[in-house]
Design a protein around this motif. Structure first.
Motif, mmCIF file in Angstrom:
data_model
loop_
_atom_site.group_PDB
_atom_site.id
_atom_site.type_symbol
_atom_site.label_atom_id
_atom_site.label_comp_id
_atom_site.label_asym_id
_atom_site.label_seq_id
_atom_site.Cartn_x
_atom_site.Cartn_y
_atom_site.Cartn_z
ATOM 1 N N MET A 126 33.183 1.587 -4.485
ATOM 2 C CA MET A 126 31.820 1.325 -4.071
ATOM 3 C C MET A 126 31.164 0.375 -5.062
ATOM 4 N N GLU A 127 30.403 -0.534 -4.520
ATOM 5 C CA GLU A 127 29.720 -1.506 -5.360
ATOM 6 C C GLU A 127 28.216 -1.370 -5.204
ATOM 7 N N PHE A 128 27.518 -1.241 -6.324
ATOM 8 C CA PHE A 128 26.068 -1.123 -6.343
ATOM 9 C C PHE A 128 25.443 -2.419 -5.843
ATOM 10 N N LYS A 129 24.458 -2.307 -4.958
ATOM 11 C CA LYS A 129 23.787 -3.472 -4.376
ATOM 12 C C LYS A 129 22.450 -3.704 -5.073
ATOM 13 N N ALA A 130 22.448 -4.607 -6.034
ATOM 14 C CA ALA A 130 21.255 -4.878 -6.834
ATOM 15 C C ALA A 130 20.081 -5.344 -5.974
ATOM 16 N N GLU A 131 20.369 -6.104 -4.913
ATOM 17 C CA GLU A 131 19.286 -6.607 -4.067
ATOM 18 C C GLU A 131 18.525 -5.473 -3.384
ATOM 19 N N ARG A 132 19.197 -4.369 -3.147
ATOM 20 C CA ARG A 132 18.522 -3.214 -2.538
ATOM 21 C C ARG A 132 17.604 -2.530 -3.540
ATOM 22 N N LEU A 133 18.006 -2.510 -4.787
ATOM 23 C CA LEU A 133 17.153 -1.965 -5.837
ATOM 24 C C LEU A 133 15.887 -2.811 -5.953
ATOM 25 N N ILE A 134 16.051 -4.106 -5.915
ATOM 26 C CA ILE A 134 14.904 -5.016 -5.979
ATOM 27 C C ILE A 134 13.980 -4.773 -4.790
ATOM 28 N N CYS A 162 22.272 8.062 -8.471
ATOM 29 C CA CYS A 162 21.671 9.245 -7.844
ATOM 30 C C CYS A 162 20.259 9.479 -8.361
ATOM 31 N N TYR A 163 20.069 9.282 -9.653
ATOM 32 C CA TYR A 163 18.736 9.445 -10.247
ATOM 33 C C TYR A 163 17.774 8.372 -9.732
ATOM 34 N N ILE A 164 18.237 7.139 -9.651
ATOM 35 C CA ILE A 164 17.412 6.050 -9.112
ATOM 36 C C ILE A 164 17.033 6.373 -7.668
ATOM 37 N N ALA A 165 18.002 6.807 -6.885
ATOM 38 C CA ALA A 165 17.751 7.130 -5.479
ATOM 39 C C ALA A 165 16.703 8.226 -5.358
ATOM 40 N N SER A 166 16.835 9.269 -6.149
ATOM 41 C CA SER A 166 15.880 10.370 -6.104
ATOM 42 C C SER A 166 14.487 9.906 -6.511
ATOM 43 N N THR A 167 14.415 9.141 -7.583
ATOM 44 C CA THR A 167 13.129 8.668 -8.103
ATOM 45 C C THR A 167 12.451 7.700 -7.148
ATOM 46 N N PHE A 168 13.235 6.854 -6.480
ATOM 47 C CA PHE A 168 12.675 5.848 -5.568
ATOM 48 C C PHE A 168 12.699 6.298 -4.107
ATOM 49 N N ASN A 169 12.974 7.590 -3.890
ATOM 50 C CA ASN A 169 12.919 8.193 -2.553
ATOM 51 C C ASN A 169 13.831 7.499 -1.544
ATOM 52 N N THR A 170 15.091 7.374 -1.922
ATOM 53 C CA THR A 170 16.096 6.793 -1.038
ATOM 54 C C THR A 170 17.402 7.555 -1.239
ATOM 55 N N THR A 171 18.518 6.953 -0.849
ATOM 56 C CA THR A 171 19.818 7.605 -1.021
ATOM 57 C C THR A 171 20.760 6.715 -1.821
ATOM 58 N N SER A 172 21.744 7.360 -2.434
ATOM 59 C CA SER A 172 22.763 6.584 -3.146
ATOM 60 C C SER A 172 23.574 5.758 -2.143
ATOM 61 N N ASP A 173 23.777 6.281 -0.939
ATOM 62 C CA ASP A 173 24.504 5.511 0.090
ATOM 63 C C ASP A 173 23.805 4.187 0.377
ATOM 64 N N TYR A 174 22.471 4.200 0.413
ATOM 65 C CA TYR A 174 21.723 2.964 0.643
ATOM 66 C C TYR A 174 21.920 1.999 -0.523
ATOM 67 N N LEU A 175 21.863 2.514 -1.747
ATOM 68 C CA LEU A 175 22.013 1.652 -2.919
ATOM 69 C C LEU A 175 23.429 1.101 -3.061
ATOM 70 N N GLY A 190 25.186 0.342 -0.330
ATOM 71 C CA GLY A 190 25.420 -0.453 0.866
ATOM 72 C C GLY A 190 26.235 0.254 1.934
ATOM 73 N N LEU A 191 26.350 1.586 1.840
ATOM 74 C CA LEU A 191 27.114 2.338 2.833
ATOM 75 C C LEU A 191 26.298 2.607 4.095
ATOM 76 N N THR A 192 24.981 2.466 3.978
ATOM 77 C CA THR A 192 24.086 2.604 5.118
ATOM 78 C C THR A 192 22.944 1.612 4.954
ATOM 79 N N ASP A 193 22.360 1.215 6.072
ATOM 80 C CA ASP A 193 21.206 0.319 6.019
ATOM 81 C C ASP A 193 19.891 1.081 6.091
ATOM 82 N N ASP A 194 19.984 2.400 6.217
ATOM 83 C CA ASP A 194 18.796 3.244 6.313
ATOM 84 C C ASP A 194 18.418 3.752 4.925
ATOM 85 N N PRO A 195 17.277 3.313 4.403
ATOM 86 C CA PRO A 195 16.877 3.762 3.066
ATOM 87 C C PRO A 195 16.234 5.152 3.046
#
Length: 120
Positions: free
Chosen positions: A1-9, A49-62, A64-69
């Motif tokens: 799995m590769e982290f998608k920096a553009e989604r974090l932005i 996982c911590y970023i996802a929790s803090t920013f109210n999204t999922t690790s799958d979104y970050l 790129g496994l899903t397009d639903d944040p």
């Protein structure tokens, strides 16, 4: 799995915060956070996982496994929101209370939706 920096932005921008504010929310240095956004460094799974929790999204979104944040779970902290925590805790302990409150919630939301439609 590769982290998608553009989604974090994208998430940070949707929250209306700058990089320094995002770093503070995540309890990390601005430089370290910036490296995640620039793609210079990939966060560990735990950090994602911590970023996802803090920013109210999922690790799958970050990743790129899903397009639903939208998150599929919500964490309620007793220290951050004691009333909501107590409310949910009470419902978990008393299933009859849960049924009554959910029925009331449905009536309220149906009424609100009806009012919105009438205004349109």
């Amino acid at each position: 799995m590769e982290f998608k920096a553009e989604r974090l932005i994208r998430l940070r921008e949707q929250l209306g915060i700058n990089k320094a504010e995002a770093a503070r929310k995540l309890n990390m240095s601005a430089m370290g956070y910036g490296r995640y956004e620039n793609g210079q460094r990939e966060p560990s799974f735990q950090t994602v996982c911590y970023i996802a929790s803090t920013f109210n999204t999922t690790s799958d979104y970050l990743y790129g496994l899903t397009d639903d944040p939208s998150p599929s779970t919500i964490t309620i902290s007793s220290s951050e929101d004691p009333e909501i925590f107590s409310f949910v805790n009470s419902m978990q302990k008393d299933k009859d209370l849960e049924k009554r409150l959910l029925a009331y919630f449905k009536k309220i939301t149906q009424s609100e939706n009806k009012q919105k439609k009438e205004k349109q």
